[in-house]
Design an enzyme around this catalytic site. Structure first.
Site, PDB file in Angstrom:
ATOM      1  N   GLU A  24       0.583  -1.890  -0.099  1.00 56.94           N
ATOM      2  CA  GLU A  24      -0.336   0.371  -0.210  1.00 56.94           C
ATOM      3  C   GLU A  24       1.224   0.904   0.172  1.00 56.94           C
ATOM      4  O   GLU A  24       2.482   1.554   0.389  1.00 56.94           O
ATOM      5  CB  GLU A  24      -0.656   0.094   1.370  1.00 56.94           C
ATOM      6  CG  GLU A  24      -1.508   0.752   1.672  1.00 56.94           C
ATOM      7  CD  GLU A  24      -2.702   0.587   2.201  1.00 56.94           C
ATOM      8  OE1 GLU A  24      -3.416   1.356   2.189  1.00 56.94           O
ATOM      9  OE2 GLU A  24      -2.528   0.424   3.679  1.00 56.94           O
TER      10      GLU A  24
ATOM     11  N   PRO B  27      -8.962   6.191   3.029  1.00 57.26           N
ATOM     12  CA  PRO B  27      -9.684   6.493   1.141  1.00 57.26           C
ATOM     13  C   PRO B  27      -8.489   5.826   0.378  1.00 57.26           C
ATOM     14  O   PRO B  27      -7.694   5.915  -0.111  1.00 57.26           O
ATOM     15  CB  PRO B  27      -9.219   8.198   1.356  1.00 57.26           C
ATOM     16  CG  PRO B  27      -7.524   8.510   2.251  1.00 57.26           C
ATOM     17  CD  PRO B  27      -8.085   7.057   3.349  1.00 57.26           C
ATOM     18  N   LYS B  28      -9.272   4.475   0.557  1.00 57.16           N
ATOM     19  CA  LYS B  28      -8.387   2.989  -0.242  1.00 57.16           C
ATOM     20  C   LYS B  28      -8.818   3.075  -1.504  1.00 57.16           C
ATOM     21  O   LYS B  28     -10.319   3.743  -2.371  1.00 57.16           O
ATOM     22  CB  LYS B  28      -8.272   2.377   0.372  1.00 57.16           C
ATOM     23  CG  LYS B  28      -7.446   2.054   1.655  1.00 57.16           C
ATOM     24  CD  LYS B  28      -7.745   0.648   2.532  1.00 57.16           C
ATOM     25  CE  LYS B  28      -7.251   0.673   4.021  1.00 57.16           C
ATOM     26  NZ  LYS B  28      -5.872   0.180   4.367  1.00 57.16           N
ATOM     27  N   LYS B  29      -8.399   2.971  -3.239  1.00 56.83           N
ATOM     28  CA  LYS B  29      -8.292   2.671  -4.452  1.00 56.83           C
ATOM     29  C   LYS B  29      -7.239   1.692  -4.555  1.00 56.83           C
ATOM     30  O   LYS B  29      -6.869   1.908  -4.130  1.00 56.83           O
ATOM     31  CB  LYS B  29      -7.919   3.648  -4.834  1.00 56.83           C
ATOM     32  CG  LYS B  29      -9.155   5.496  -5.005  1.00 56.83           C
ATOM     33  CD  LYS B  29      -9.111   5.975  -5.724  1.00 56.83           C
ATOM     34  CE  LYS B  29      -9.701   5.590  -7.080  1.00 56.83           C
ATOM     35  NZ  LYS B  29      -9.500   7.579  -8.115  1.00 56.83           N
TER      36      LYS B  29
END
Length: 248
Positions: A78, A116-118
């Site tokens: 990540e 705020p993950k994509k």
């Protein structure tokens, strides 16, 4: 399925949940952190009130994290941008955007908390004598970070302080009428932190413009410091610190 059974579920699909219940413990979590100075006006446009910026130090932390062993979530990498802020006098970090390659981690981060993950393709690896972090969005490069591999030891207290700061996030859930149903500022903080090793060295960071992964909107004006940290930790539950809808 009875209502009493539905209440016990944490996500959908009911017969194949997107993620299991926590807590989520991380073993041998590896950080590459690069703190850089950016444009203050660019920061001011994106950091939500009531969080406050330090006008004298417009800083951003680009962080790359390799997580090979996470209970319930597996293995993933990540990266993203973190902005130092203050809330009611408490220093912490606003999580601006995060990109990772693991669906359960994306789902639980967005649903249970407000990370705020994509979806993206970050990688952290050693290239000869260099620690390298890269991020691709689709097939295009978005970021490249480099740092000398274990050149100098970093003080363990400093390493601990870097990854133990409170994290602030914005939780927005739209209602069926198109208006916000939830609009909150929430906070969480890593716990059970064990530092296995920490280092520092010279570092560089390149950000490439991309419409849907706009990390370059916070340009790199000067690299301030870098760290490489190996740790175990546990994610703590998040809690609400400010409700934007309470006044409406």
């Amino acid at each position: 399925m009875l209502e009493s059974e539905i209440y016990k579920q944490i996500t959908t699909p009911l017969t194949a949940p997107a993620f299991p219940k926590g807590p989520y413990k991380f073993h041998n979590r590896e950080y590459l952190n690069i703190i850089y100075r950016t444009d203050f006006e660019a920061l001011r446009k994106i950091v939500p009130e009531p969080l406050e910026l330090d006008e004298d130090e417009p800083l951003v932390r680009f962080e790359m994290m390799a997580m090979p062993d996470v209970t319930g979530l597996g293995s993933y990498t990540e990266c993203g941008q973190v902005i130092p802020v203050k809330y009611n006098g408490i220093k912490g970090d606003y999580l601006h955007m995060m990109y990772l390659d693991n669906h359960p981690a994306i789902a639980v981060g967005r649903e249970v908390s407000a990370y705020p993950k994509k979806l993206g393709t970050p990688k952290l690896f050693v290239d000869s004598d260099t620690l390298v972090g890269t991020l691709n969005y689709g097939s295009l490069p978005v970021a490249t970070a480099t740092m000398g591999y274990k050149h100098e030891p970093l003080d363990i207290k400093e390493a601990y302080n870097q990854i133990s700061r409170p994290s602030f996030m914005l939780k927005i859930v739209q209602g069926y009428d198109g208006k916000p149903r939830i609009c909150e500022l929430i906070c969480t903080q890593n716990k059970d932190i064990i530092i296995h090793g920490a280092w520092t060295s010279c570092a560089r960071l390149q950000l490439f413009s991309h419409a849907l992964a706009p990390l370059a909107d916070l340009p790199v004006l000067e690299v301030v410091s870098a760290s490489h940290i190996l740790t175990d930790l546990t994610l703590a539950p998040a809690h609400v610190v400010y409700d934007y809808l309470a006044k409406n």
